[in-house]
Write a protein that holds these residues in place. Sequence first.
Motif, PDB file in Angstrom:
ATOM      1  N   ASP A 304       0.811  -1.224   0.000  1.00 37.81           N
ATOM      2  CA  ASP A 304       0.000   0.000   0.000  1.00 37.81           C
ATOM      3  C   ASP A 304       0.842   1.271   0.000  1.00 37.81           C
ATOM      4  O   ASP A 304       0.293   2.375  -0.061  1.00 37.81           O
ATOM      5  N   LEU A 305       2.166   1.144   0.095  1.00 36.13           N
ATOM      6  CA  LEU A 305       3.024   2.324   0.121  1.00 36.13           C
ATOM      7  C   LEU A 305       3.108   2.964  -1.270  1.00 36.13           C
ATOM      8  O   LEU A 305       3.216   2.263  -2.279  1.00 36.13           O
ATOM      9  N   LYS A 306       3.090   4.292  -1.291  1.00 37.81           N
ATOM     10  CA  LYS A 306       3.203   5.054  -2.534  1.00 37.81           C
ATOM     11  C   LYS A 306       4.331   6.081  -2.383  1.00 37.81           C
ATOM     12  O   LYS A 306       4.919   6.232  -1.317  1.00 37.81           O
ATOM     13  N   ARG A 307       4.586   6.789  -3.466  1.00 35.20           N
ATOM     14  CA  ARG A 307       5.652   7.796  -3.432  1.00 35.20           C
ATOM     15  C   ARG A 307       5.354   8.889  -2.398  1.00 35.20           C
ATOM     16  O   ARG A 307       6.266   9.458  -1.796  1.00 35.20           O
ATOM     17  N   LYS A 308       4.086   9.175  -2.166  1.00 33.91           N
ATOM     18  CA  LYS A 308       3.710  10.231  -1.215  1.00 33.91           C
ATOM     19  C   LYS A 308       4.109   9.888   0.222  1.00 33.91           C
ATOM     20  O   LYS A 308       4.202  10.769   1.078  1.00 33.91           O
ATOM     21  N   HIS A 309       4.335   8.581   0.505  1.00 33.03           N
ATOM     22  CA  HIS A 309       4.733   8.163   1.846  1.00 33.03           C
ATOM     23  C   HIS A 309       6.234   8.271   2.082  1.00 33.03           C
ATOM     24  O   HIS A 309       6.699   8.030   3.202  1.00 33.03           O
ATOM     25  N   LEU A 310       6.988   8.609   1.056  1.00 33.79           N
ATOM     26  CA  LEU A 310       8.444   8.487   1.109  1.00 33.79           C
ATOM     27  C   LEU A 310       9.074   9.340   2.205  1.00 33.79           C
ATOM     28  O   LEU A 310       9.985   8.886   2.913  1.00 33.79           O
ATOM     29  N   LYS A 311       8.609  10.566   2.360  1.00 32.60           N
ATOM     30  CA  LYS A 311       9.201  11.463   3.354  1.00 32.60           C
ATOM     31  C   LYS A 311       9.061  10.891   4.769  1.00 32.60           C
ATOM     32  O   LYS A 311      10.038  10.825   5.530  1.00 32.60           O
ATOM     33  N   ASN A 312       7.852  10.463   5.120  1.00 37.15           N
ATOM     34  CA  ASN A 312       7.635   9.895   6.449  1.00 37.15           C
ATOM     35  C   ASN A 312       8.314   8.531   6.592  1.00 37.15           C
ATOM     36  O   ASN A 312       8.755   8.158   7.681  1.00 37.15           O
ATOM     37  N   LEU A 313       8.401   7.808   5.481  1.00 32.33           N
ATOM     38  CA  LEU A 313       9.031   6.490   5.521  1.00 32.33           C
ATOM     39  C   LEU A 313      10.516   6.593   5.860  1.00 32.33           C
ATOM     40  O   LEU A 313      11.061   5.763   6.596  1.00 32.33           O
ATOM     41  N   LYS A 314      11.180   7.611   5.343  1.00 29.03           N
ATOM     42  CA  LYS A 314      12.604   7.794   5.632  1.00 29.03           C
ATOM     43  C   LYS A 314      12.836   8.102   7.109  1.00 29.03           C
ATOM     44  O   LYS A 314      13.810   7.630   7.710  1.00 29.03           O
ATOM     45  N   LEU A 315      11.946   8.878   7.704  1.00 29.95           N
ATOM     46  CA  LEU A 315      12.044   9.139   9.148  1.00 29.95           C
ATOM     47  C   LEU A 315      11.805   7.862   9.939  1.00 29.95           C
ATOM     48  O   LEU A 315      12.483   7.597  10.947  1.00 29.95           O
ATOM     49  N   PHE A 316      10.852   7.067   9.486  1.00 30.85           N
ATOM     50  CA  PHE A 316      10.540   5.789  10.114  1.00 30.85           C
ATOM     51  C   PHE A 316      11.757   4.859  10.061  1.00 30.85           C
ATOM     52  O   PHE A 316      12.116   4.221  11.054  1.00 30.85           O
ATOM     53  N   HIS A 317      12.402   4.789   8.912  1.00 27.91           N
ATOM     54  CA  HIS A 317      13.592   3.942   8.748  1.00 27.91           C
ATOM     55  C   HIS A 317      14.760   4.461   9.582  1.00 27.91           C
ATOM     56  O   HIS A 317      15.535   3.672  10.127  1.00 27.91           O
ATOM     57  N   ALA A 318      14.883   5.781   9.679  1.00 36.66           N
ATOM     58  CA  ALA A 318      15.973   6.361  10.477  1.00 36.66           C
ATOM     59  C   ALA A 318      15.838   5.960  11.943  1.00 36.66           C
ATOM     60  O   ALA A 318      16.841   5.667  12.611  1.00 36.66           O
ATOM     61  N   TYR A 319      14.601   5.933  12.428  1.00 31.00           N
ATOM     62  CA  TYR A 319      14.375   5.494  13.811  1.00 31.00           C
ATOM     63  C   TYR A 319      14.745   4.022  13.972  1.00 31.00           C
ATOM     64  O   TYR A 319      15.384   3.631  14.956  1.00 31.00           O
ATOM     65  N   GLY A 320      14.349   3.179  13.004  1.00 28.39           N
ATOM     66  CA  GLY A 320      14.701   1.761  13.055  1.00 28.39           C
ATOM     67  C   GLY A 320      16.209   1.543  13.072  1.00 28.39           C
ATOM     68  O   GLY A 320      16.726   0.701  13.818  1.00 28.39           O
ATOM     69  N   LYS A 321      16.935   2.330  12.269  1.00 27.36           N
ATOM     70  CA  LYS A 321      18.398   2.222  12.245  1.00 27.36           C
ATOM     71  C   LYS A 321      19.002   2.667  13.568  1.00 27.36           C
ATOM     72  O   LYS A 321      20.014   2.112  14.010  1.00 27.36           O
ATOM     73  N   GLN A 322      18.372   3.656  14.194  1.00 27.29           N
ATOM     74  CA  GLN A 322      18.857   4.121  15.492  1.00 27.29           C
ATOM     75  C   GLN A 322      18.721   3.009  16.541  1.00 27.29           C
ATOM     76  O   GLN A 322      19.628   2.795  17.347  1.00 27.29           O
ATOM     77  N   VAL A 323      17.607   2.302  16.510  1.00 28.28           N
ATOM     78  CA  VAL A 323      17.413   1.176  17.433  1.00 28.28           C
ATOM     79  C   VAL A 323      18.431   0.076  17.151  1.00 28.28           C
ATOM     80  O   VAL A 323      19.045  -0.478  18.079  1.00 28.28           O
ATOM     81  N   ALA A 324      18.628  -0.249  15.875  1.00 25.18           N
ATOM     82  CA  ALA A 324      19.568  -1.309  15.499  1.00 25.18           C
ATOM     83  C   ALA A 324      20.995  -0.958  15.920  1.00 25.18           C
ATOM     84  O   ALA A 324      21.740  -1.820  16.405  1.00 25.18           O
ATOM     85  N   THR A 325      21.378   0.303  15.753  1.00 21.30           N
ATOM     86  CA  THR A 325      22.718   0.744  16.156  1.00 21.30           C
ATOM     87  C   THR A 325      22.903   0.606  17.653  1.00 21.30           C
ATOM     88  O   THR A 325      23.952   0.156  18.131  1.00 21.30           O
ATOM     89  N   TYR A 326      21.882   1.000  18.405  1.00 24.03           N
ATOM     90  CA  TYR A 326      21.948   0.861  19.867  1.00 24.03           C
ATOM     91  C   TYR A 326      22.109  -0.599  20.272  1.00 24.03           C
ATOM     92  O   TYR A 326      22.942  -0.932  21.129  1.00 24.03           O
ATOM     93  N   LEU A 327      21.329  -1.487  19.666  1.00 23.89           N
ATOM     94  CA  LEU A 327      21.403  -2.905  20.019  1.00 23.89           C
ATOM     95  C   LEU A 327      22.756  -3.504  19.643  1.00 23.89           C
ATOM     96  O   LEU A 327      23.288  -4.357  20.367  1.00 23.89           O
ATOM     97  N   SER A 328      23.310  -3.068  18.527  1.00 19.53           N
ATOM     98  CA  SER A 328      24.622  -3.570  18.109  1.00 19.53           C
ATOM     99  C   SER A 328      25.710  -3.200  19.108  1.00 19.53           C
ATOM    100  O   SER A 328      26.634  -3.971  19.346  1.00 19.53           O
TER     101      SER A 328
END
Length: 471
Positions: A304-328
């Motif tokens: 269901d993701l479209k190009r219009k979701h891209l801006k918020n999706l990048k913020l969402f992914h940045a948060y996920g990477k922050q969690v992964a970095t902390y766990l590492s």
Amino acid sequence: HVRNEQGERKLKFAFSSVSTGEFKFDPKKAAAILVDTVERWVGIKEKNNRVKVEVTLMEPIGSPVLKVLTEDPKYYSSKLCVSSGLLESVKNVHAICFGCTMRMCAAGENKSNIAIHKKMDEFENGKYSMKKLLKETTNDVFSQVAKAYVVGIPKEHPLCRDNKIKYICMARGPNMNENRDECLHGDYAIGERMLKATYESMFNAIAQIYRKQYKGENHQFPVYQQPTGVVPRPKYGFRNALLDYCDPGKGILRTLKAELECRVFHRNNCLGTVCIYDAFPKSKIHLLVIPLRRSGLAVDNIKDLKRKHLKNLKLFHAYGKQVATYLSKSKPSTFPIKLGYHAIPSLNRLHLHIISQDFDSLCLKNKKHWNSFTQTGFFMSPQIIENHLEKEGNLANLLMNAKDLMNLPLGKSSLVVHNICLSMFVLSVNMYIHNICTNCVYKTSITLITMSVTDINDMPYKQHAIVAKPP
């Protein structure tokens, strides 16, 4: 200033009344606008942003607005703390706001303006004077009505060092003084709108700085500890189990029951996400990041993701990477932690997997489980999703052949010691040995005896053979 002692998000600032001194704005009208603006603004911020706002009005003794607010009970507001005094009356606030003159200098009858300019100018012979700080911040020679000007206070200045005040915000309000420029000549219909806009401009400027500071905050992630006990029965059925952690109607996190609360790893209220422990983890570390409605990503799954979701999706992914970095960093291991989406998810509501690559789990039971996290065409990284959305605007072509990947045999993988695994038992033993050897100081070369599926099913558990060769 981002959080209070209980860990709750907070925004705390002080301000003085605008246009009631030299600009001769009627004190009663000014007091009514001041209280009404504060109540509405604070109410909206606390409701939408889930942040505690504390606002203090600092007025000098003898101020006409202070007299109106203290003597007339109809101007009372539970959202506004009134203090008689200037800089000495406020400490530990995010910022102080006040009205300024057209030239943004220490002139006129505004005691707050004069006091703050004097405090800034007298430190180290004007090293951090308001004139110098404003010159670095804005190119405006004359201030504009209802436009906020914000300057940061250096850490070594007493206002920041002793009073813990970090920012100064100023704005020029409407003028009712006939002897001053841009007078409204008693037109309070326009004047009231301008005064309201002036207050909102200052408040919004401080809130914007606060949001940037909160997004850049080094979030206090908890220790990773997979919950034990029985997984609670989903309220909306297994397929919609993730909806138990978020309100599908309003998009805000509800008060969870104790058995669900213990399965929440972390929340990011600023982005509107919640990170939970996977109920059936396929590795030693396995989390799901779920977006709430206000994140702009409240869709069922990645198709269901479209190009219009891209801006918020990048913020969402940045948060996920922050969690992964902390766990590492907090759980050092030779196994990397990866982020990804299932092309065909088993649960509704978009969710991002954060999973370590050891796959050491009793919940990894069948070929589908293994393939769903090891086949790159099925387990897709955030970067692949972003690139495809930028290029095509949707993920239809990317997900076209994903279903066929689930039927592939348990083949060769960089994580598997032997070339081919004929059953999940052999795979599990293989992964177990690989995990031990990878984390050992003295690594051992392992040869795993492979057998047919029939042979493995017929043999007792104790007869499964593993031969270890010395290096």
